[in-house]
Design a protein around this motif. Sequence first.
Motif, mmCIF file in Angstrom:
data_model
loop_
_atom_site.group_PDB
_atom_site.id
_atom_site.type_symbol
_atom_site.label_atom_id
_atom_site.label_comp_id
_atom_site.label_asym_id
_atom_site.label_seq_id
_atom_site.Cartn_x
_atom_site.Cartn_y
_atom_site.Cartn_z
ATOM 1 N N GLU A 183 44.177 39.463 42.361
ATOM 2 C CA GLU A 183 44.752 39.796 41.055
ATOM 3 C C GLU A 183 43.826 39.509 39.881
ATOM 4 N N ASN A 184 42.843 38.663 40.057
ATOM 5 C CA ASN A 184 41.939 38.326 38.952
ATOM 6 C C ASN A 184 40.528 38.868 39.187
ATOM 7 N N GLU A 185 40.433 39.934 39.969
ATOM 8 C CA GLU A 185 39.131 40.527 40.281
ATOM 9 C C GLU A 185 39.128 42.012 39.957
ATOM 10 N N VAL A 186 37.955 42.503 39.633
ATOM 11 C CA VAL A 186 37.724 43.939 39.631
ATOM 12 C C VAL A 186 37.111 44.236 40.992
ATOM 13 N N ARG A 187 37.725 45.159 41.717
ATOM 14 C CA ARG A 187 37.256 45.526 43.049
ATOM 15 C C ARG A 187 36.468 46.825 42.963
ATOM 16 N N VAL A 188 35.439 46.937 43.786
ATOM 17 C CA VAL A 188 34.652 48.162 43.876
ATOM 18 C C VAL A 188 34.874 48.747 45.256
ATOM 19 N N LEU A 189 35.369 49.968 45.303
ATOM 20 C CA LEU A 189 35.468 50.693 46.561
ATOM 21 C C LEU A 189 34.219 51.553 46.657
#
Length: 118
Positions: free
Chosen positions: A84-90
């Motif tokens: 919830e406190n991350e920006v994820r990269v796909l």
Amino acid sequence: MQSMSAGRRPADQAAIEAVGRIASLRSRDVRVPRVDHGQGIRSRCFSNHRSSPDVAELFEHVAEVAPGSYGLLHVRDDEDPDHENEVRVLRLVRGRVTQHTETLLSPYIPTVEDPFTG
């Protein structure tokens, strides 16, 4: 006169359908620019809550129907209890999607936003 879709390969048609699915998202900007040897997808989608179709599922769909595609998709999902406190990269490469933490924008709070104090 032949139909424009008459000469398309099944993968091309599937990619066009995937673009249509992406365009159905609540989006401020979906573009399909012409690039060398094909088309690209450029999209900015914003939503306060998860929606259907899910943009990550659509990215997986593109990987499946157009395995020569590549790209990055940045997602912040504050409803995901594990991230919830991350920006994820796909990351889409050679028909596979992998997930990574975007270290330049994570942790999201306080890197991008201040903590809520209200």
